[in-house]
Design an enzyme around this catalytic site. Structure first.
Site, PDB file in Angstrom:
ATOM      1  N   GLU A   1       0.839  -1.201   0.000  1.00 29.51           N
ATOM      2  CA  GLU A   1       0.000   0.000   0.000  1.00 29.51           C
ATOM      3  C   GLU A   1       0.874   1.250   0.000  1.00 29.51           C
ATOM      4  O   GLU A   1       1.962   1.240   0.568  1.00 29.51           O
ATOM      5  CB  GLU A   1      -0.860   0.029   1.275  1.00 29.51           C
ATOM      6  CG  GLU A   1      -2.263  -0.515   1.109  1.00 29.51           C
ATOM      7  CD  GLU A   1      -3.224   0.474   0.464  1.00 29.51           C
ATOM      8  OE1 GLU A   1      -2.759   1.378  -0.260  1.00 29.51           O
ATOM      9  OE2 GLU A   1      -4.432   0.328   0.666  1.00 29.51           O
ATOM     10  N   ASP A   2       0.367   2.318  -0.582  1.00 29.30           N
ATOM     11  CA  ASP A   2       1.046   3.608  -0.490  1.00 29.30           C
ATOM     12  C   ASP A   2       0.828   4.204   0.897  1.00 29.30           C
ATOM     13  O   ASP A   2       1.751   4.662   1.552  1.00 29.30           O
ATOM     14  CB  ASP A   2       0.550   4.574  -1.577  1.00 29.30           C
ATOM     15  CG  ASP A   2      -0.976   4.634  -1.668  1.00 29.30           C
ATOM     16  OD1 ASP A   2      -1.677   3.856  -0.967  1.00 29.30           O
ATOM     17  OD2 ASP A   2      -1.487   5.468  -2.435  1.00 29.30           O
TER      18      ASP A   2
ATOM     19  N   PHE B   1      -3.380  15.410   4.701  1.00 34.59           N
ATOM     20  CA  PHE B   1      -3.443  14.920   3.327  1.00 34.59           C
ATOM     21  C   PHE B   1      -2.080  15.097   2.658  1.00 34.59           C
ATOM     22  O   PHE B   1      -1.489  16.165   2.722  1.00 34.59           O
ATOM     23  CB  PHE B   1      -4.521  15.672   2.547  1.00 34.59           C
ATOM     24  CG  PHE B   1      -4.738  15.105   1.180  1.00 34.59           C
ATOM     25  CD1 PHE B   1      -5.460  13.932   1.016  1.00 34.59           C
ATOM     26  CD2 PHE B   1      -4.199  15.730   0.061  1.00 34.59           C
ATOM     27  CE1 PHE B   1      -5.637  13.387  -0.247  1.00 34.59           C
ATOM     28  CE2 PHE B   1      -4.370  15.185  -1.205  1.00 34.59           C
ATOM     29  CZ  PHE B   1      -5.092  14.013  -1.352  1.00 34.59           C
TER      30      PHE B   1
ATOM     31  N   ASP C   1      -4.834   4.903   5.957  1.00 41.19           N
ATOM     32  CA  ASP C   1      -5.499   6.046   6.598  1.00 41.19           C
ATOM     33  C   ASP C   1      -6.471   5.484   7.649  1.00 41.19           C
ATOM     34  O   ASP C   1      -6.076   5.219   8.784  1.00 41.19           O
ATOM     35  CB  ASP C   1      -6.185   6.827   5.478  1.00 41.19           C
ATOM     36  CG  ASP C   1      -6.854   8.112   5.912  1.00 41.19           C
ATOM     37  OD1 ASP C   1      -6.579   8.581   7.014  1.00 41.19           O
ATOM     38  OD2 ASP C   1      -7.653   8.661   5.129  1.00 41.19           O
TER      39      ASP C   1
HETATM   40  P1  5GP Z   1      -8.154   4.018   4.011  1.00 44.64           P
HETATM   41  O1  5GP Z   1      -9.057   3.013   3.403  1.00 44.64           O
HETATM   42  O2  5GP Z   1      -7.056   3.412   4.853  1.00 44.64           O
HETATM   43  O3  5GP Z   1      -8.915   5.068   4.770  1.00 44.64           O
HETATM   44  O4  5GP Z   1      -7.475   4.817   2.838  1.00 44.64           O
HETATM   45  C1  5GP Z   1      -6.543   4.222   2.024  1.00 44.64           C
HETATM   46  C2  5GP Z   1      -6.488   4.844   0.640  1.00 44.64           C
HETATM   47  O5  5GP Z   1      -6.940   6.208   0.644  1.00 44.64           O
HETATM   48  C3  5GP Z   1      -5.052   4.885   0.189  1.00 44.64           C
HETATM   49  O6  5GP Z   1      -4.703   3.731  -0.524  1.00 44.64           O
HETATM   50  C4  5GP Z   1      -5.008   6.129  -0.662  1.00 44.64           C
HETATM   51  O7  5GP Z   1      -5.379   5.817  -1.983  1.00 44.64           O
HETATM   52  C5  5GP Z   1      -6.066   7.036  -0.077  1.00 44.64           C
HETATM   53  N1  5GP Z   1      -5.465   8.009   0.853  1.00 44.64           N
HETATM   54  C6  5GP Z   1      -5.504   8.010   2.219  1.00 44.64           C
HETATM   55  N2  5GP Z   1      -4.868   9.054   2.733  1.00 44.64           N
HETATM   56  C7  5GP Z   1      -4.382   9.767   1.682  1.00 44.64           C
HETATM   57  C8  5GP Z   1      -3.604  10.961   1.568  1.00 44.64           C
HETATM   58  O8  5GP Z   1      -3.198  11.630   2.537  1.00 44.64           O
HETATM   59  N3  5GP Z   1      -3.289  11.357   0.304  1.00 44.64           N
HETATM   60  C9  5GP Z   1      -3.693  10.674  -0.820  1.00 44.64           C
HETATM   61  N4  5GP Z   1      -3.328  11.163  -2.008  1.00 44.64           N
HETATM   62  N5  5GP Z   1      -4.435   9.537  -0.748  1.00 44.64           N
HETATM   63  C10 5GP Z   1      -4.762   9.086   0.482  1.00 44.64           C
END
Ligand code: 5GP
Length: 183
Positions: free
Chosen positions: A101-102, A155, A105
């Site tokens: 994963e990148d 973000f 969140d």
């Molecule tokens: P989660 O499901 O853990 O809430 O979010 C994961 C996905 O949301 C990540 O794979 C990414 O694509 C996107 N995401 C979460 N935080 C950020 C952020 O700070 N910047 C960007 N560009 N994408 C994010």
């Protein structure tokens, strides 16, 4: 350093040199942990493509790579709704799976993916993420084993991560500048 993307201002958070050094260490750890196994790396598109590419250059053990595509963000807002783009293309039964994963969140995307992969009865599942926002995490995900950097609940863009589709090509990672709302 400061940049502007679309309507937002961003400040430098992590330099590529720092990122590269951390990835080298994660690669070494993976080579030790998965010695004599042939893991499958699953890159989560779109955001992980640069991280996965750099990571794979540090992995010297025999391994395979595949991708899934999911998304939950609209601009800089987490919608909480996970949209599946490209599903799992490989048979993962009895395989050692490493989800790449990148950024993690809330953890909702990972929870969704882990459940999906579990259905195929893999030998093991672990998660390797470049970035983790510990304060945002809402799921208890034991599989998160390799973390590049823990970052504040802000973000971020660059190094594969976008804002409204832009900024993925930036070498470094930037965080959105906080703008106090007027009362
Ligand atoms: P989660 O499901 O853990 O809430 O979010 C994961 C996905 O949301 C990540 O794979 C990414 O694509 C996107 N995401 C979460 N935080 C950020 C952020 O700070 N910047 C960007 N560009 N994408 C994010």
């Amino acid at each position: 350093m400061h940049i502007q993307i679309d309507d937002k201002d961003f400040d430098l958070l992590l330099e590529y040199d720092q990122i590269k050094k951390r990835i080298r260490l994660i690669g070494i750890q993976l080579n030790v942990d998965y010695d004599n196994r042939v893991p499958v790396f699953i890159g989560v598109l779109n955001g992980s493509f640069i991280f996965l590419a750099d990571l794979m250059k540090e992995v010297s053990i025999s391994s395979e790579v595949t991708f899934v595509k999911v998304s939950s963000y609209d601009g800089d807002m987490n919608t909480g709704e996970i949209k599946k783009g490209i599903g799992l293309q490989m048979d993962l039964k009895d395989r050692d799976v490493i989800i790449v994963e990148d950024i993690v969140d809330t953890g909702a995307t990972l929870r969704y993916l882990i459940d999906l992969i579990h259905e195929q009865s893999p030998a093991s599942i672990c998660v390797c993420t470049l970035l983790l926002k510990p304060k945002s995490l809402k799921e208890d995900i034991q599989e998160i084993t390799y973390v590049g950097f823990e970052i504040p609940d802000e973000f971020v863009v660059g190094y594969g991560l976008d804002y409204n589709g832009l900024g993925r090509n930036l070498k470094d990672i930037y965080r959105a500048r906080y703008v106090p709302t007027e009362t």
